[in-house]
Structure formats: structure tokens, C-alpha cells
Design a protein around this motif. Structure first.
Motif, mmCIF file in Angstrom:
data_model
loop_
_atom_site.group_PDB
_atom_site.id
_atom_site.type_symbol
_atom_site.label_atom_id
_atom_site.label_comp_id
_atom_site.label_asym_id
_atom_site.label_seq_id
_atom_site.Cartn_x
_atom_site.Cartn_y
_atom_site.Cartn_z
ATOM 1 N N VAL A 71 0.836 -1.206 0.000
ATOM 2 C CA VAL A 71 0.000 0.000 0.000
ATOM 3 C C VAL A 71 0.869 1.253 0.000
ATOM 4 C CG1 VAL A 71 -1.653 1.336 1.369
ATOM 5 C CG2 VAL A 71 -1.955 -1.135 1.100
ATOM 6 N N ALA A 72 1.862 1.284 0.888
ATOM 7 C CA ALA A 72 2.726 2.461 0.978
ATOM 8 C C ALA A 72 3.542 2.647 -0.292
ATOM 9 C CB ALA A 72 3.649 2.332 2.191
ATOM 10 N N ALA A 73 4.059 1.558 -0.841
ATOM 11 C CA ALA A 73 4.887 1.648 -2.041
ATOM 12 C C ALA A 73 4.092 2.162 -3.231
ATOM 13 C CB ALA A 73 5.492 0.282 -2.358
ATOM 14 N N LYS A 74 2.863 1.706 -3.355
ATOM 15 C CA LYS A 74 2.028 2.158 -4.471
ATOM 16 C C LYS A 74 1.828 3.665 -4.409
ATOM 17 C CE LYS A 74 -2.367 1.261 -6.808
ATOM 18 N NZ LYS A 74 -3.615 0.449 -6.815
ATOM 19 N N HIS A 75 1.628 4.190 -3.221
ATOM 20 C CA HIS A 75 1.454 5.639 -3.051
ATOM 21 C C HIS A 75 2.737 6.387 -3.402
ATOM 22 C CE1 HIS A 75 0.357 9.494 -1.322
ATOM 23 N NE2 HIS A 75 1.426 9.434 -0.547
ATOM 24 N N LEU A 76 3.870 5.903 -2.905
ATOM 25 C CA LEU A 76 5.137 6.600 -3.111
ATOM 26 C C LEU A 76 5.626 6.495 -4.542
ATOM 27 C CD1 LEU A 76 6.821 5.531 0.231
ATOM 28 C CD2 LEU A 76 6.252 7.863 -0.430
ATOM 29 N N MET A 77 5.252 5.437 -5.231
ATOM 30 C CA MET A 77 5.659 5.302 -6.627
ATOM 31 C C MET A 77 5.095 6.426 -7.491
ATOM 32 S SD MET A 77 7.614 2.541 -7.256
ATOM 33 C CE MET A 77 7.255 1.826 -8.848
ATOM 34 N N GLY A 78 4.049 7.086 -7.003
ATOM 35 C CA GLY A 78 3.479 8.202 -7.745
ATOM 36 C C GLY A 78 4.175 9.522 -7.507
ATOM 37 N N ASN A 79 5.127 9.549 -6.561
ATOM 38 C CA ASN A 79 5.857 10.788 -6.256
ATOM 39 C C ASN A 79 7.146 10.815 -7.068
ATOM 40 O OD1 ASN A 79 7.377 12.895 -5.112
ATOM 41 N ND2 ASN A 79 6.499 12.559 -3.086
ATOM 42 N N GLU A 80 7.080 11.394 -8.251
ATOM 43 C CA GLU A 80 8.225 11.359 -9.165
ATOM 44 C C GLU A 80 9.420 12.123 -8.611
ATOM 45 O OE1 GLU A 80 8.798 9.694 -11.852
ATOM 46 O OE2 GLU A 80 6.854 8.696 -11.848
ATOM 47 N N GLN A 81 9.176 13.239 -7.929
ATOM 48 C CA GLN A 81 10.287 14.026 -7.390
ATOM 49 C C GLN A 81 11.044 13.223 -6.334
ATOM 50 O OE1 GLN A 81 11.439 17.344 -8.282
ATOM 51 N NE2 GLN A 81 13.114 16.360 -7.182
ATOM 52 N N LEU A 82 10.305 12.579 -5.443
ATOM 53 C CA LEU A 82 10.951 11.764 -4.410
ATOM 54 C C LEU A 82 11.756 10.638 -5.046
ATOM 55 C CD1 LEU A 82 9.526 10.567 -1.062
ATOM 56 C CD2 LEU A 82 10.347 8.845 -2.665
ATOM 57 N N ARG A 83 11.202 9.991 -6.048
ATOM 58 C CA ARG A 83 11.895 8.872 -6.681
ATOM 59 C C ARG A 83 13.172 9.345 -7.366
ATOM 60 N NH1 ARG A 83 7.935 5.768 -10.423
ATOM 61 N NH2 ARG A 83 9.636 4.240 -10.437
ATOM 62 N N ARG A 84 13.125 10.516 -7.997
ATOM 63 C CA ARG A 84 14.338 11.054 -8.617
ATOM 64 C C ARG A 84 15.388 11.366 -7.562
ATOM 65 N NH1 ARG A 84 10.747 13.661 -12.233
ATOM 66 N NH2 ARG A 84 10.642 15.497 -10.877
ATOM 67 N N ASN A 85 14.951 11.975 -6.441
ATOM 68 C CA ASN A 85 15.898 12.299 -5.370
ATOM 69 C C ASN A 85 16.588 11.045 -4.846
ATOM 70 O OD1 ASN A 85 14.985 14.928 -5.638
ATOM 71 N ND2 ASN A 85 13.712 14.878 -3.788
ATOM 72 N N VAL A 86 15.795 9.993 -4.623
ATOM 73 C CA VAL A 86 16.342 8.746 -4.079
ATOM 74 C C VAL A 86 17.298 8.100 -5.077
ATOM 75 C CG1 VAL A 86 15.770 6.401 -3.348
ATOM 76 C CG2 VAL A 86 14.404 8.324 -2.536
ATOM 77 N N ARG A 87 16.889 8.007 -6.328
ATOM 78 C CA ARG A 87 17.739 7.373 -7.339
ATOM 79 C C ARG A 87 19.048 8.128 -7.533
ATOM 80 N NH1 ARG A 87 12.840 6.606 -10.237
ATOM 81 N NH2 ARG A 87 13.315 8.390 -11.569
ATOM 82 N N ASN A 88 18.965 9.450 -7.583
ATOM 83 C CA ASN A 88 20.185 10.243 -7.792
ATOM 84 C C ASN A 88 21.143 10.097 -6.619
ATOM 85 O OD1 ASN A 88 19.178 11.172 -10.224
ATOM 86 N ND2 ASN A 88 18.396 13.094 -9.385
ATOM 87 N N ALA A 89 20.608 10.175 -5.399
ATOM 88 C CA ALA A 89 21.465 10.100 -4.212
ATOM 89 C C ALA A 89 22.102 8.717 -4.069
ATOM 90 C CB ALA A 89 20.657 10.440 -2.959
ATOM 91 N N THR A 90 21.322 7.667 -4.261
ATOM 92 C CA THR A 90 21.888 6.323 -4.113
ATOM 93 C C THR A 90 22.909 6.031 -5.209
ATOM 94 O OG1 THR A 90 19.958 5.420 -5.292
ATOM 95 C CG2 THR A 90 19.902 5.359 -2.890
ATOM 96 N N GLU A 91 22.685 6.573 -6.398
ATOM 97 C CA GLU A 91 23.635 6.355 -7.486
ATOM 98 C C GLU A 91 24.979 6.991 -7.162
ATOM 99 O OE1 GLU A 91 24.715 4.582 -10.994
ATOM 100 O OE2 GLU A 91 22.757 4.465 -10.003
ATOM 101 N N VAL A 92 24.964 8.185 -6.603
ATOM 102 C CA VAL A 92 26.211 8.862 -6.225
ATOM 103 C C VAL A 92 26.967 8.045 -5.177
ATOM 104 C CG1 VAL A 92 27.155 10.882 -5.036
ATOM 105 C CG2 VAL A 92 25.429 11.190 -6.819
#
Length: 476
Positions: A16-37
Motif C-alpha cells: 500500500v505504501a509503495a504504491k502511493h510513493l511510486m506516484g511521487n516522481e520528485q521523491l523517486r528522482r531524489n532517491v535514485r540520484n542520491a543512491t547512485e552517487v
């Protein structure tokens, strides 16, 4: 007993929580960029170490030995810490740990405390308990400060505000610190935090710390960090309280040589943390003049009793498994409903709560093994995930869909005729959804699979059918 892991007991399921957060594109970009670095930095500094695998093996052996003899090492730590002028308290659960902390603070008539980053205080909800007792806690780690000022929740073990970008943090600081102007460079934001905190470092008389390691041989406590806030917290106040999970024990001082190489490289991609603070007891005229250690259980001894899952307690909180996990990198940490996110959170949180809560977390994994490959202490997270799934099934708490699916699979796999029947039914059932040799959309709960990937269609001919036809066509 009041064993708690933050608010995990009341959190929504991971799905349930993941489905909601998957819709937050800004958050997902922030997470992907930070973890990649962080991943790239880690790969670079780990690649410099010719003995990296030997260090991992040694760390795992040290942790395994310690957990097998944890009772002895805890007693040894208490004796040596007390001998050096410290006072050791034992807390079975969150309520006891919070009560001990509040009593110590009140004995000094203090109404404020400064904190060096400690996830263990988040685990037991210490800030809420302090505020309920009229005591104001100030987080001094930059990321924790961002989370606190934003009334937010941490999303990463090492970088709690990883889901926030620079502009969001700038706006938050201007609003909460009453700043008319603030530059947009990271240096400007860090300077604003430095000015905000410096007055508190110099004024507040009581500090609360966690510990990366506690050394049984000497009674010492070690905190590693990158900003200097920890050094201020453990050296300036008159009273220091260290909350330490019992699994943080290591036997000997020389063991730090292994872990202080593994931790910074795995956590932040640094060769060494800029600040490594190690203190033992009390020294007259130097540093805090009253030192308390609270040794916290909060469900850990129950994890210790499970011979398969025991190595969960080996974790040194580096966060490398989060940065490598394809699931975490898509959802971020808030989907896990716990302060312990990612693969390690998926196995730690349910176990601390005796498998009563967070039962969807062991399923929040593709079992790809990336977490095990990067873990500096070689915790076999995929194996433990499967072990916990077995526990959930044995307790009768498995997801309904999984139970139905496994029952159907057992029927099909138990007999060749059943398998042929299932295959024939599958070919018919797939016809409305088949397109260019693949299934792009399935109905109902099965749509969760095809919403993010294609499913190969069932071949028109099985291997058994192909082989029988070939035998018939073969010349006599």
C-alpha cells in the motif's frame, strides 16, 4: 514489555505504501540520484582494497563470535565501563530506556538536550517521550535536523533526508529558522545549520548519543560521523547519555581496525570518517563529567535465539544494502513503515517485533542478492528473507494470493498429467491478453506483475511434446 520499532506496528503494508510513493516522481528522482552517487563512490574506494573480501570475512567472524558469547561480553563491558567512571543501565524495552533517560535529565534540572545521530532513539520513540516530559531534544546531525524541522520521517539509515533535494531544504530552513535570505549553494545551507546549532552546543548541558561500536575489553564507546556534530556532543556537555543496542558490542579494541575500514567505505564512499570519537568513562576536567550507558534489548535477545536469523544483528548500519536494492531505489525508505528501511529493515523490523507486525516486509524483495554482495559483514539477507517468509507461512499469516498460488503450483507439479492440464488451460487463458508473443496486462491482483513488466507467454508446444514428435519423425 513495550518492544517498539518507531511506528512500524501501525504502518500500512509495504504494498500500500509503495504504491502511493511510486506516484511521487520528485521523491523517486531524489532517491535514485542520491543512491547512485553513493554507489559509485563506494565502488571506487572498495576497488582500492586488495583485501576487501578478507576484511568482510573477518568482520563476519568477529560478529558471529560476539553474538555467540554476547552475555559474557556485556558483563565485561559493564565492568570496564564502570571501572572507568561510567554508569551502566539495562533497559528491556522502549519504555524502560526512555524512563531511564528522562530520570537522568531531570536529576540535573535540564529542559533541553542535544543529540548526536542515533537511530536507536528513533527506534524507541525517544524524542516523543522527551517532549511529553517537557524536555526539548535538538537533532544535531544535518540530515536528522532536516527531518526534525520538517516534521518528516527518515528514509535512509545513513542519510535520513536523502529524499529531499537542495531547494526543498533551503525553503525549509528559511521557514523554520526565520531567515530572510539564504543562498542556494550546499555551503550556504550547511552554514545556516552551523549557526543554528552552535549556540545549542555551547549552552545545553546534557547530550544523548548512540554508538557505532562498544568495546567490551576497555568499556569504550565509539561514534563515527562526517560533520563534527558528534564530537561536539560527546565533548562539550556536562552529562552524556549513550543509548546502545546490545548487538553493538565488539570484543577487543583492536577489532575497530577492521570495522573502521569497512564502515565508511560502505556507508558514504569515504576511506575514513572525518570524525572518529572514542571515549572511555570519565576524565576529570576533560569532557563530560557524568557518563551513562543504557544497554537496550527491545527484542534483540529474541532475534539472538534464532540460529538462522541471528546474523541480522551483525548489521553495522552502513546502508549499503539500501543503495544496491532495486526495490528501495524505486520506493524510498518511507514505504517500509519503519526507521529501518531497505533490505536490512525488511528482516530486522519484523523480528524485533516478534513477527507480530510488518509481515509484508520480507516480501519486499526480488531476492536478487545485491544486498548480500555489498554487505560489509556478509549478512545473508536473501536467506533470512526466505526464512522469515517460512515463519509467516507456518504461522498461517501468508498473503492469501500466495497461498492460492502455491496450492495451485503444488497440484500442477505433483503429477505430469496435472502439469499438462495446467499448461493447456494456461494457453487458453492467455489468449485475450497475448500480444506479440508476450502478455502485457493481466486482470485483478495479477495485474501487479504486468503493470511494470511483460510476462512471457506459454509456448504453443511443450518440451515433452516436441521430444515425442521428434522421436516419431526419426527414421527407424
Amino acid at each position: 514489555m513495550s518492544v517498539r520499532v518507531g511506528e512500524a506496528a501501525n504502518a500500512p503494508t509495504f504494498a500500500v505504501a509503495a504504491k502511493h510513493l511510486m506516484g511521487n516522481e520528485q521523491l523517486r528522482r531524489n532517491v535514485r540520484n542520491a543512491t547512485e552517487v553513493i554507489r559509485n563512490k563506494r565502488a571506487s574506494v572498495v576497488g582500492e582494497m586488495p583485501d576487501w573480501q578478507q576484511l568482510r570475512d573477518t568482520a563476519h567472524a568477529i560478529k558471529d563470535h560476539t553474538l555467540r558469547h554476547l552475555g559474557d561480553y556485556l558483563i565485561q563491558f559493564e565492568e570496564n565501563c564502570t571501572r572507568a567512571g561510567g554508569k551502566v543501565h539495562w533497559a528491556r524495552d522502549a519504555d524502560e530506556a526512555n524512563a531511564i533517560t528522562i530520570d537522568i535529565i531531570r536529576s540535573h534540572d535540564a529542559r533541553e538536550v542535544i543529540k548526536v545521530k542515533t537511530m536507536t532513539t528513533d527506534e524507541i520513540g525517544m524524542n516523543r517521550a522527551l517532549e511529553g516530559a517537557g524536555i526539548t531534544p535538538y537533532e544535531t546531525d544535518l540530515a536528522d535536523l532536516i527531518v526534525q524541522l520538517g516534521h518528516d520521517k527518515p528514509s535512509h539509515i545513513v542519510v535520513p533526508a536523502l529524499h529531499r533535494n537542495k531547494m526543498e531544504i533551503r525553503e525549509l530552513f528559511m521557514r523554520t529558522m526565520g531567515l530572510a535570505e539564504l543562498g542556494m549553494r550546499p555551503e550556504d545551507i550547511a552554514e545556516a545549520a552551523r549557526v543554528y546549532l552552535r549556540e545549542k552546543f555551547l549552552r545545553v548541558p546534557v547530550a544523548i548519543s548512540g554508538a557505532n561500536f562498544a568495546v567490551a575489553e576497555t568499556g569504550s564507546v565509539c561514534v563515527v560521523e562526517s560533520e563534527g556534530n558528534g564530537r561536539m556532543c560527546v565533548s562539550l556537555p556536562r552529562v552524556l547519555i549513550s543509548l546502545i543496542g546490545i548487538e553493538k558490542l565488539i570484543p577487543k579494541f583492536e577489532d575497530l581496525e577492521v570495522f573502521l575500514q569497512l564502515l565508511p567505505r560502505s556507508a558514504t564512499g569515504e576511506r575514513m570518517n572525518p570524525y572518529n570519537s572514542i571515549w572511555t568513562g570519565v576524565t576529570p576536567g576533560d569532557g563530560p563529567q557524568e557518563f551513562h550507558v543504557i544497554l537496550l534489548d527491545n527484542g534483540r535477545t529474541k532475534v539472538l535465539a534464532d540460529s538462522i536469523a541471528r546474523e541480522t544483528l551483525d548489521c553495522i548500519r552502513c546502508g549499503a544494502c539500501l543503495n544496491a536494492c532495486p526495490v528501495y531505489r524505486q520506493t524510498g525508505g518511507h514505504a517500509y513503515g519503519s526507521i529501518y528501511a531497505g533490505p536490512i529493515g525488511a528482516i530486522l523490523t519484523p523480528q524485533l517485533q516478534s513477527m507480530e507486525h510488518s509481515q509484508t516486509l520480507p516480501y519486499a524483495s526480488s531476492l536478487c542478492g545485491a544486498c548480500y554482495e555489498v554487505c560489509p559483514v556478509k549478512i545473508n539477507i536473501p536467506e533470512i528473507l526466505i526464512h522469515l517468509r517460512n515463519k509467516i507461512v507456518d504461522n498461517g499469516d501468508a498473503p492469501v494470493g500466495e497461498g492460492i498460488g502455491m496450492s495451485l503450483a503444488a497440484w500442477a507439479m505433483s503429477d505430469a498429467a496435472n502439469l499438462s492440464t495446467a499448461r493447456a488451460m494456461g494457453r487458453i487463458a492467455q489468449l485475450p491478453f497475448k500480444n506479440n508473443g508476450a502478455i502485457h496486462h493481466l486482470p485483478g491482483i495479477m495485474g501487479g506483475w504486468t503493470s511494470t513488466r511483460d510476462m512471457p507467454s506459454i509456448p504453443a508446444e511443450s518440451f515433452r511434446q516436441w521430444w515425442a514428435k521428434r522421436k516419431r519423425e526419426r527414421p527407424a
